[in-house]
Design an enzyme around this catalytic site. Structure first.
Site, PDB file in Angstrom:
ATOM      1  N   GLU B 292      40.916  42.957  37.703  1.00  0.00           N
ATOM      2  CA  GLU B 292      40.035  42.604  36.601  1.00  0.00           C
ATOM      3  C   GLU B 292      40.668  42.943  35.260  1.00  0.00           C
ATOM      4  O   GLU B 292      40.628  42.162  34.313  1.00  0.00           O
ATOM      5  CB  GLU B 292      38.702  43.357  36.738  1.00  0.00           C
ATOM      6  CG  GLU B 292      37.908  42.901  37.939  1.00  0.00           C
ATOM      7  CD  GLU B 292      36.524  43.513  37.991  1.00  0.00           C
ATOM      8  OE1 GLU B 292      35.872  43.363  39.035  1.00  0.00           O
ATOM      9  OE2 GLU B 292      36.084  44.130  36.996  1.00  0.00           O
ATOM     10  N   GLU B 293      41.284  44.133  35.206  1.00  0.00           N
ATOM     11  CA  GLU B 293      41.902  44.595  33.974  1.00  0.00           C
ATOM     12  C   GLU B 293      43.020  43.660  33.541  1.00  0.00           C
ATOM     13  O   GLU B 293      43.134  43.314  32.361  1.00  0.00           O
ATOM     14  CB  GLU B 293      42.459  45.988  34.282  1.00  0.00           C
ATOM     15  CG  GLU B 293      43.021  46.755  33.153  1.00  0.00           C
ATOM     16  CD  GLU B 293      43.647  48.049  33.685  1.00  0.00           C
ATOM     17  OE1 GLU B 293      42.949  48.780  34.409  1.00  0.00           O
ATOM     18  OE2 GLU B 293      44.823  48.275  33.371  1.00  0.00           O
ATOM     19  N   ARG B 294      43.826  43.210  34.488  1.00  0.00           N
ATOM     20  CA  ARG B 294      44.971  42.378  34.146  1.00  0.00           C
ATOM     21  C   ARG B 294      44.557  40.977  33.749  1.00  0.00           C
ATOM     22  O   ARG B 294      45.072  40.416  32.793  1.00  0.00           O
ATOM     23  CB  ARG B 294      45.975  42.356  35.307  1.00  0.00           C
ATOM     24  CG  ARG B 294      46.801  43.623  35.248  1.00  0.00           C
ATOM     25  CD  ARG B 294      47.381  44.095  36.532  1.00  0.00           C
ATOM     26  NE  ARG B 294      47.784  45.493  36.346  1.00  0.00           N
ATOM     27  CZ  ARG B 294      48.295  46.251  37.283  1.00  0.00           C
ATOM     28  NH1 ARG B 294      48.475  45.756  38.488  1.00  0.00           N
ATOM     29  NH2 ARG B 294      48.624  47.495  37.027  1.00  0.00           N
TER      30      ARG B 294
END
Lengths: 254, 434
Positions: B292-294
């Site tokens: 999700e972060e990437r």
């Protein structure tokens, strides 16, 4: 009084888009171009929602006349706080020739049907800049009008409107039911919060046809040609005041 | 008549409620703002029905967030970049009140319970902020410091830390990287030793975004002596506890409006109930939200890249060289077309990964590929476009030079390029076998 306010919202080409004229000069390019709610209509919606929050009116109904996509514009109004919407379906040729006269006939019919206490519209749309719908609607209904409103206050069955006019500001007091048109400085429209955007999905948008309201959409206007404004010519720099006067005389300006 | 129309339109622009946006940039960035402030750069289809992952609600969300950015954030970016810090509490409160800080968090804690595609829409729209620092700080709040808490924290812990973070009342930061351990997370040294019903924390963290303003930190620390991937835990650490020292605000070459801190822990006592989920699972929890972060970082950078290309087109259209616009030289417009092509390719990868993820698939390989490409493309694009701005590109007066500096971080932070390559190789089964 019903406590119901009708707000007209128009779907127009977004103010930030660079407008292009169609090659056949019949109009401007609208396909695939970003559209949004007319900025003055946003101000109108904001004013209506503010009145409801102050508990001075009971219900805000957003109205838009146009094709399927006009429903998106109504949804934006719902996300800002309007209670329900009415989509008056106008498509194809009828939509191309739809103008203030037809819209004001529709608004007048709806105002009677919905027993509206107030109609709030934007002062003009940024695509045609007509500045007529509010005035025509008031005339058709024989209602008082407070146009170019920069301040609105309700007091019983009267409305105090501060209007922006050429000479400055004019304050009038009119009785309801009335038509108001919003000017730039009336308020700053809120951005719809995400929870309200999600809630707007559940609010109702009624579908109505102009014929159901007994409105004839025939236009008395025909657009002959649409052209781009002339290209701005380069200016000429002069060194002294004498040169300037000389140049002005040369070109016959003085 | 046309003149009147033109005048009315100008009148609207000049007097509009956006007037303060115009005044705030007088003197600085004036060229850049003039060129770009009225451009519409979206290459997404006009009709919601045609978009691969976005519905009408996504577009309504984007439109609303754009307005918020235009009214509340962009007018102040110049000032905050110059000051080296943006007011996190103020900005997060505005975003939180409008519902943008918890789009895919549970509704019980103020979130909207929507799927990850809405987070991507928010990330994309935040790319309209005229710097990299503020979106990065927001991203830490929404998608780095809180996902594990939302998923594995106790109700009490979520009420104390997650709810206020979503509402924008508390600023969060993430404590993972250390001076001696960046890409190599398993070798962090910060220890949390159990003493009764408290942990005593000693050590330090580095590269802490929001560090000087945060109310709490999602801290990764060693809680036992076991194997390095199974001896770490995530702890919700209030930043005002005695023993927490914010050693310095780090001076960086970019992301100036985001305050980055070096933090030390000197015998900090925190209740054991502040642990997120199970002890020893911290490393695993943190890895779970990397996808999700990437993807978030990818979505955010894409919009900014679009903006840079558009501003470069507008600048080179009016800037003349050898009697014609810079843009008319084939080398220039061909190169911009190449760059835009790469941006669209990356965008397609983002949407594909998002669509698969929302359906419950593991998209680690695609997300790593997208992050890798984003870091490299952002550098190539900002460098290439800056060249076409000539001398102006080298000044602090333009947006392209700011993103040239800000974008350099993408290949380093949030998972360095080399780490991404390692992950992709692992999925392609090319790594040396034991």
């Amino acid at each position: 009084m019903s406590g119901r306010v009708l707000v007209g919202v128009k779907r127009v080409i977004d103010y930030a888009v660079k407008i292009r004229v169609k090659p056949d000069n019949s109009g401007v390019v609208t396909d695939g171009v970003k559209h949004s709610m007319n900025p003055f209509c946003e101000i109108a919606v904001e004013e209506a929602v503010k009145l409801k929050e102050k508990k001075l009116i009971k219900e805000v109904v957003a109205v838009s006349c146009g094709p399927q996509q006009s429903q998106e514009t109504i949804r934006t109004a719902l996300a800002m706080g309007a209670d329900r919407g009415i989509h008056v379906e106008v498509a194809g040729k009828d939509y191309e020739t739809l103008g203030p006269l037809q819209v004001s006939k529709i608004m007048a019919a709806l105002a009677k049907k919905e027993d509206a206490q107030l109609i709030i519209l934007g002062k003009q749309a940024i695509d045609d800049d007509c500045n007529q719908t509010g005035q025509m609607t008031a005339a058709l209904l024989d209602w008082p009008q407070g146009t170019f409103a920069s301040e609105v206050s309700l007091d019983g069955d009267k409305v105090k409107v501060v209007r922006e006019i050429d000479g400055g500001l004019e304050t009038i007091k009119i009785s309801t039911p009335a038509v108001l048109t919003a000017d730039l400085r009336l308020n700053t429209p809120r951005y719809a919060t995400l929870p309200n955007i999600m809630k707007a999905k559940k609010k109702k948008i009624a579908n109505v046809k102009p014929a159901d309201l007994g409105v004839d959409l025939t236009s008395r206007l025909e657009v002959l040609k649409v052209e781009e404004p002339p290209q701005r010519q380069a200016g000429v720099k002069v060194e002294t005041v004498e040169d300037l006067v000389g140049k002005l005389k040369e070109t016959g300006r003085i | 008549m046309a003149l009147l129309v033109g005048a009315l339109r100008l009148n609207l622009l000049a007097n509009s409620r956006n007037f303060y946006k115009f005044t705030s940039f007088v003197g600085v960035r004036s060229l850049s703002e003039n060129v770009s402030s009225k451009s519409v750069t979206s290459s997404s289809p006009e009709v919601a029905g045609d978009h691969v992952i976005y519905t009408q609600e996504h577009f309504a969300l984007k439109e609303s967030l754009k307005k918020l950015i235009d009214q509340e954030i962009n007018p102040h970016v110049e000032q905050w970049e110059a000051e080296g810090k943006f007011p996190a509490h103020k900005v997060f409160k505005i975003l939180g009140s409008a519902g943008f800080l918890g789009v895919n968090r549970p509704t019980e804690y103020g979130g909207l319970g929507l799927d990850y595609s809405y987070s991507v829409a928010v990330a994309e729209e935040l790319g309209n902020i005229r710097c990299g620092g503020i979106p990065m700080a927001i991203g830490v709040q929404t998608d780095m410091a809180t996902p594990a808490l939302a998923r594995f924290g106790t109700a009490e812990l979520k009420k104390e830390f997650l709810l206020p973070s979503i509402m924008g009342d508390k600023v969060a930061c993430l404590g993972v990287s250390e001076v001696g351990a960046g890409s190599d997370v398993s070798s962090i040294k910060t220890k949390a030793v159990r003493k009764g019903d408290e942990y005593v924390i000693n050590g330090g963290k580095m590269w802490t975004t929001n560090g000087t303003q945060a109310d709490w930190m999602c801290l990764l620390a060693n809680t036992s002596d076991g194997p390095p991937h199974r001896n770490k835990s995530l702890i919700c650490l209030p930043m005002n506890l005695p023993g927490v020292h914010i050693a310095r605000k780090i001076s960086k070459i970019g992301m100036w409006s985001s305050d980055t801190a070096e933090v030390f822990f000197d015998d900090v006592h925190v209740p054991c109930k502040n642990i997120i989920g199970q002890e020893g699972m911290g490393f695993t929890y943190q890895m779970l939200q990397f996808q999700e972060e990437r993807l978030w970082a990818v979505a955010n950078a894409l919009t900014s890249m679009d903006t840079i290309i558009q501003e470069t087109i507008q600048y080179t259209r009016q800037r003349k060289i050898f009697k014609q616009p810079v843009l008319y030289h084939q080398a220039v417009h061909f190169r911009l077309a190449e760059l835009q092509t790469e941006v669209e390719l990356l965008r397609s990868l983002l949407y594909q990964a998002t669509a698969l993820y929302v359906k419950g698939n593991d998209v680690t390989k695609l997300a790593s590929m997208a992050k890798l490409k984003t870091g490299r493309l952002a550098r190539e694009l900002s460098d290439g476009c800056l060249q076409y701005w000539g001398g102006m590109g080298f000044t602090s007066d333009v947006l392209v030079s700011r993103f040239y500096r800000d974008f350099r971080l993408i290949s380093i932070g949030g998972g360095a390029d080399e780490v991404m390559l390692g992950i992709i190789c692992k999925y392609m089964d090319m790594l040396p076998r034991k």
